[in-house]
Motif scaffolding. Structure first.
Motif, short mmCIF file in Angstrom:
data_model
loop_
_atom_site.label_atom_id
_atom_site.label_comp_id
_atom_site.label_asym_id
_atom_site.label_seq_id
_atom_site.Cartn_x
_atom_site.Cartn_y
_atom_site.Cartn_z
N VAL A 40 0.95 55.12 53.40
CA VAL A 40 0.41 55.06 54.77
C VAL A 40 0.12 56.47 55.26
O VAL A 40 -0.94 56.73 55.85
CB VAL A 40 1.40 54.35 55.72
N LEU A 41 1.03 57.39 55.01
CA LEU A 41 0.81 58.77 55.47
C LEU A 41 -0.35 59.42 54.72
O LEU A 41 -1.08 60.23 55.30
CB LEU A 41 2.09 59.58 55.30
N LYS B 102 9.51 56.95 52.53
CA LYS B 102 9.42 55.49 52.62
C LYS B 102 7.99 54.99 52.77
O LYS B 102 7.67 53.87 52.37
CB LYS B 102 10.26 54.99 53.82
N TYR B 103 7.14 55.80 53.37
CA TYR B 103 5.77 55.36 53.66
C TYR B 103 4.75 56.37 53.14
O TYR B 103 3.86 56.81 53.88
CB TYR B 103 5.59 55.17 55.17
N ILE C 140 6.57 59.02 63.43
CA ILE C 140 7.56 57.98 63.21
C ILE C 140 7.79 57.63 61.74
O ILE C 140 8.81 56.99 61.42
CB ILE C 140 7.18 56.69 63.97
N LEU C 141 6.90 58.04 60.84
CA LEU C 141 7.03 57.60 59.46
C LEU C 141 7.72 58.64 58.58
O LEU C 141 7.42 59.83 58.63
CB LEU C 141 5.65 57.28 58.87
N ASP C 142 8.64 58.14 57.78
CA ASP C 142 9.33 58.95 56.79
C ASP C 142 8.44 59.04 55.55
O ASP C 142 8.11 58.02 54.95
CB ASP C 142 10.67 58.30 56.44
N LEU D 190 1.77 57.99 64.00
CA LEU D 190 2.30 57.68 62.67
C LEU D 190 2.95 58.89 62.03
O LEU D 190 3.98 58.76 61.34
CB LEU D 190 1.17 57.15 61.78
N ARG D 191 2.42 60.07 62.26
CA ARG D 191 3.04 61.28 61.71
C ARG D 191 4.45 61.48 62.28
O ARG D 191 5.33 62.01 61.60
CB ARG D 191 2.17 62.50 62.00
#
Length: 253
Positions: free
Chosen positions: A204-205, A200-201, A195-197, A192-193
């Motif tokens: 979640v992060l 935007k997220y 692939i996630l911006d 997740l670290r």
């Protein structure tokens, strides 16, 4: 199966389940019992999955012809409904003298474990009210756990149904996720670290950084650890909410 109207004949599967009707007349003379047919269906579904369960496959399991099964059940749907009720079994005795929360928690855990004991039970869609003996025993035990509370009867049924649906959903999720997939989740934080911006997220992060997706450190060889811990967490939150509902009923609000 549609709900019977008052005065209408009971559906055949309900009559069979309650011993109110003899088995069918199609097929050759009897050489089995309905219980033997249902036990064979449970064996097939347990070993090969719900998709493998059919009249012909159960007949083969028993060493009989497919036509012979029509002496006992009319079709596959009836076979599965009756086998489901037989497989779930009866509820356990709830803790004597316990308060509603202790008793309802024991009931929920027992239902969850019964569902987990037969993977295929969670694969069958809910298409009817619980007209069958064991299903109604579970419902009666759940309602009995709330008997000393001030909740009215409709509220008790809602509470028990909510927890039962939670148990079914969590049991199905745990089976579909599977041990191998659960073990693979140890890679989730790093993935997740990558692939996630953060723009935007962000939430979640934040959960990632807060350890929400980290392995819990339990023994990976003990399959019961992760799925029962997850089930208990959600169950405790449901019971917390029910506690508020009961307190409001006690206050008359």
């Amino acid at each position: 199966m549609s709900s019977p109207e008052p005065g209408d004949p009971l559906p055949q599967s309900v009559q069979l389940a309650w011993g109110l009707s003899d088995t069918g007349t199609r097929g050759p003379r009897r050489g089995l019992t309905l219980e033997q047919v249902l036990d064979a269906a449970i064996e097939v579904a347990g070993a090969e999955g719900l998709e493998a369960l059919s009249m012909s496959r159960v007949a083969k399991q028993l060493g009989f012809t497919t036509m012979s099964l029509y002496r006992y059940v009319s079709n596959k749907d009836q076979l599965v409904e009756l086998a489901w009720d037989r497989a779930i079994g009866s509820p356990p005795e709830l803790p004597a003298g316990g308060d509603w929360r202790e008793r309802l928690e024991a009931w929920a855990m027992a239902e969850y474990r019964s569902l987990r004991a037969h993977k295929w039970l969670t694969q069958y869609p809910i298409r009817t009210a619980p007209y069958y003996p064991n299903n109604l025993l579970w419902l009666d035990a759940g309602l009995g756990a709330l008997s000393a509370t001030p909740l009215d009867e409709p509220a008790k049924v809602q509470v028990v149904t909510m927890i039962s649906l939670y148990a079914i959903g969590r049991a199905r999720f745990s089976w579909e996720l599977g041990t191998d997939v659960a073990d693979d989740l140890s890679d989730t934080p790093a993935m997740l670290r990558r692939i996630l911006d953060p723009e935007k997220y962000p939430s979640v992060l934040a959960a990632v950084e807060g350890g929400a997706f980290d392995p819990d450190g339990s023994d990976a060889d003990d399959e019961a650890v992760w799925h029962e811990q997850d089930f208990r967490f959600g169950l405790e939150r449901l019971l917390d909410g029910i506690d508020v509902l009961i307190r409001r009923a006690e206050d008359g609000s």
